[in-house]
Scaffold this active site. Structure first.
Site, PDB file in Angstrom:
ATOM      1  N   TYR A 112      31.600  40.733 -73.745  1.00  0.00           N
ATOM      2  CA  TYR A 112      32.176  40.848 -72.408  1.00  0.00           C
ATOM      3  C   TYR A 112      31.187  40.467 -71.314  1.00  0.00           C
ATOM      4  O   TYR A 112      31.574  40.114 -70.208  1.00  0.00           O
ATOM      5  CB  TYR A 112      32.660  42.279 -72.142  1.00  0.00           C
ATOM      6  CG  TYR A 112      33.827  42.712 -72.979  1.00  0.00           C
ATOM      7  CD1 TYR A 112      34.397  41.865 -73.924  1.00  0.00           C
ATOM      8  CD2 TYR A 112      34.372  43.971 -72.833  1.00  0.00           C
ATOM      9  CE1 TYR A 112      35.464  42.277 -74.694  1.00  0.00           C
ATOM     10  CE2 TYR A 112      35.445  44.385 -73.601  1.00  0.00           C
ATOM     11  CZ  TYR A 112      35.988  43.538 -74.531  1.00  0.00           C
ATOM     12  OH  TYR A 112      37.037  43.954 -75.291  1.00  0.00           O
TER      13      TYR A 112
ATOM     14  N   LYS B  38      30.590  43.983 -87.979  1.00  0.00           N
ATOM     15  CA  LYS B  38      31.129  42.870 -88.770  1.00  0.00           C
ATOM     16  C   LYS B  38      29.913  42.137 -89.327  1.00  0.00           C
ATOM     17  O   LYS B  38      29.726  40.919 -89.136  1.00  0.00           O
ATOM     18  CB  LYS B  38      32.000  41.992 -87.852  1.00  0.00           C
ATOM     19  CG  LYS B  38      32.785  40.920 -88.561  1.00  0.00           C
ATOM     20  CD  LYS B  38      33.963  41.437 -89.356  1.00  0.00           C
ATOM     21  CE  LYS B  38      34.668  40.288 -90.060  1.00  0.00           C
ATOM     22  NZ  LYS B  38      35.600  40.738 -91.106  1.00  0.00           N
TER      23      LYS B  38
ATOM     24  N   ASP C 115      36.781  48.649 -77.885  1.00  0.00           N
ATOM     25  CA  ASP C 115      37.921  48.495 -76.983  1.00  0.00           C
ATOM     26  C   ASP C 115      39.213  48.561 -77.792  1.00  0.00           C
ATOM     27  O   ASP C 115      40.161  49.293 -77.471  1.00  0.00           O
ATOM     28  CB  ASP C 115      37.783  47.124 -76.288  1.00  0.00           C
ATOM     29  CG  ASP C 115      38.750  46.946 -75.133  1.00  0.00           C
ATOM     30  OD1 ASP C 115      39.557  47.857 -74.887  1.00  0.00           O
ATOM     31  OD2 ASP C 115      38.702  45.882 -74.494  1.00  0.00           O
TER      32      ASP C 115
ATOM     33  N   ASP D 247      37.389  45.249 -89.611  1.00  0.00           N
ATOM     34  CA  ASP D 247      38.750  45.034 -90.130  1.00  0.00           C
ATOM     35  C   ASP D 247      39.168  46.194 -91.025  1.00  0.00           C
ATOM     36  O   ASP D 247      40.297  46.694 -90.950  1.00  0.00           O
ATOM     37  CB  ASP D 247      38.862  43.682 -90.856  1.00  0.00           C
ATOM     38  CG  ASP D 247      37.672  43.362 -91.736  1.00  0.00           C
ATOM     39  OD1 ASP D 247      36.605  44.006 -91.591  1.00  0.00           O
ATOM     40  OD2 ASP D 247      37.784  42.468 -92.596  1.00  0.00           O
TER      41      ASP D 247
ATOM     42  N   ASP E 140      41.851  52.166 -78.499  1.00  0.00           N
ATOM     43  CA  ASP E 140      43.270  52.152 -78.134  1.00  0.00           C
ATOM     44  C   ASP E 140      44.142  52.452 -79.349  1.00  0.00           C
ATOM     45  O   ASP E 140      45.137  53.167 -79.270  1.00  0.00           O
ATOM     46  CB  ASP E 140      43.667  50.787 -77.557  1.00  0.00           C
ATOM     47  CG  ASP E 140      43.595  50.772 -76.041  1.00  0.00           C
ATOM     48  OD1 ASP E 140      42.837  51.588 -75.484  1.00  0.00           O
ATOM     49  OD2 ASP E 140      44.294  49.953 -75.414  1.00  0.00           O
TER      50      ASP E 140
END
Ligand code: NAD
Length: 348
Positions: free
Chosen positions: A136, A186, A242, A218, A246
């Site tokens: 980001y 990852k 992020d 994942d 959620d």
């Protein structure tokens, strides 16, 4: 102790007002409040979503209780003037690098989860998300390739200091709970993740009591819906956090129930519900204020060292729900004020 109250837009001021009533009822010695405009409300009053006086108050305060920002009237503004820039600005200016999102299902709300009740009721975890780095904040843009095609790019990076400080928050959070930390990355594909994993392992030497595990993102997304009860504390980077936070929040019921904290290195924090300004229900008294009331409890626990009072608020929320308090998002008809009243009645 100074608390900055930044209600913001839409339902923000409505839910912050209920949290304030709950805080007032606790009669905490030496706590005082100052309010300021933020988001679309601030833009309309002064031409900027994060005016200097609001930023100054946020810097002076010991903690910030934030509602939400976002106003459809401002959607056409240039990006840097949009209400949402206020929260990004506060995170950056105050160096709020650690986002803590507890996801716990109140048993009374098992039916509100997207998961089967017997799976949903196992959820009791905290996701610790890094907030100031990752893809980001890296170099980004759209360039033209040698053959004339447009190409978007965003650089992902973490340096070891950034990983170390968020890893410490993860370990400290685990120490205060079930002493289990799962670091999500990852590392099978990304160099950034391999460094992340190496540094988390280095930091783990200082926390021998915490059982550390690693999971690829994942797999973590799958495990969160398959068997969320296995997690105590999860620590992860900005992008993965992020998405996963959620996901976890919807597993734990309505968006109107979930609080969050964003902390700096000295336990100063900004506390806010995870939801937005909900313009579709603003001004109608339909907002569920519990996420903000629970954010106020987090504020007392993490920034003001008042865990007894934080426990009292959380217990009162549980009792209010057990007593049948239900706002429209929970399938009932209670207004924001009714929900606040229900919590106040159970607070003693
Ligand atoms: P939202 O969270 O505001 O609303 C999504 C849905 O959930 C809506 O139907 C809304 O009515 C409902 N909802 C949200 N909070 C609720 C509550 N407390 N009680 C009952 N129902 C509730 O998300 P959105 O609609 O995508 O965004 C609206 C605005 O909020 C946008 O401008 C967005 O940028 C902004 N936003 C701000 C923040 C923040 O301030 N941190 C976070 C997310 C979105």
């Amino acid at each position: 102790m100074l608390i900055a109250l930044l209600g913001g837009d839409g339902i923000g001021p409505e839910v912050v007002a209920e949290a304030r009533r709950v805080l007032d009822a606790l009669n905490i010695d030496g706590l005082h409040y100052e309010e300021a405009l933020v988001g679309g409300a601030a833009y309309k009053a002064s031409g900027h979503p994060l005016p200097p006086e609001t930023l100054d108050l946020a810097k002076r305060a010991d903690a910030i209780l934030f509602g939400a920002v976002g106003d459809p009237d401002c959607d056409a503004l240039e990006r840097h003037l949009r209400p949402e820039q206020a929260i990004l600005g506060l995170r950056k200016e105050l160096n709020l690098f650690a986002n803590l999102r507890p996801a716990k299902l109140f048993p009374e709300l098992a039916d509100a989860s997207a998961l089967r009740p017997e799976v949903a009721t196992q959820i009791d975890m905290v996701i610790v998300r890094e907030l100031n780095g990752d893809v980001y904040f890296g170099e980004k843009g759209v360039r033209t390739t040698a053959d004339g095609k447009r190409e978007g790019y965003d650089i992902m990076s973490y340096n070891e200091d950034e990983v170390r400080r968020i890893a410490r928050v993860g370990f400290e959070t685990a120490m205060a709970r079930g002493k289990k930390l799962c670091s999500v990355d990852k590392a099978n594909v990304l160099e950034t993740s391999q460094l992340w994993r190496d540094v988390v392992i280095e930091v783990s030497a200082d926390y021998p009591e915490v059982a550390l595990s690693h999971m690829y993102v994942d797999n973590a997304a799958m495990q969160l819906v398959r068997n969320p009860g296995q997690f105590d504390v999860m620590v992860t980077g900005n992008l993965f956090g992020d998405i996963l936070s959620d996901q976890a929040s919807m597993c734990a019921g309505s968006i109107g129930m979930l609080p969050s904290a964003s902390l700096d290195a000295h336990q100063k924090g900004l506390y806010e519900p995870i939801h937005g300004s909900a313009p579709d229900i603003a001004g109608q008294g339909k907002a569920n204020p519990l996420a903000t009331i629970l954010s106020a409890a987090m504020m007392l626990r993490y920034s003001l060292n008042l865990s007894g009072e934080a426990d009292a608020i959380e217990a009162a929320v549980a009792k209010a729900l057990a007593g049948g308090a239900r706002s429209p998002d929970l399938g009932g008809t209670h207004s924001a004020r009714d929900m606040g009243d229900a919590v106040l009645r159970k607070l003693n």
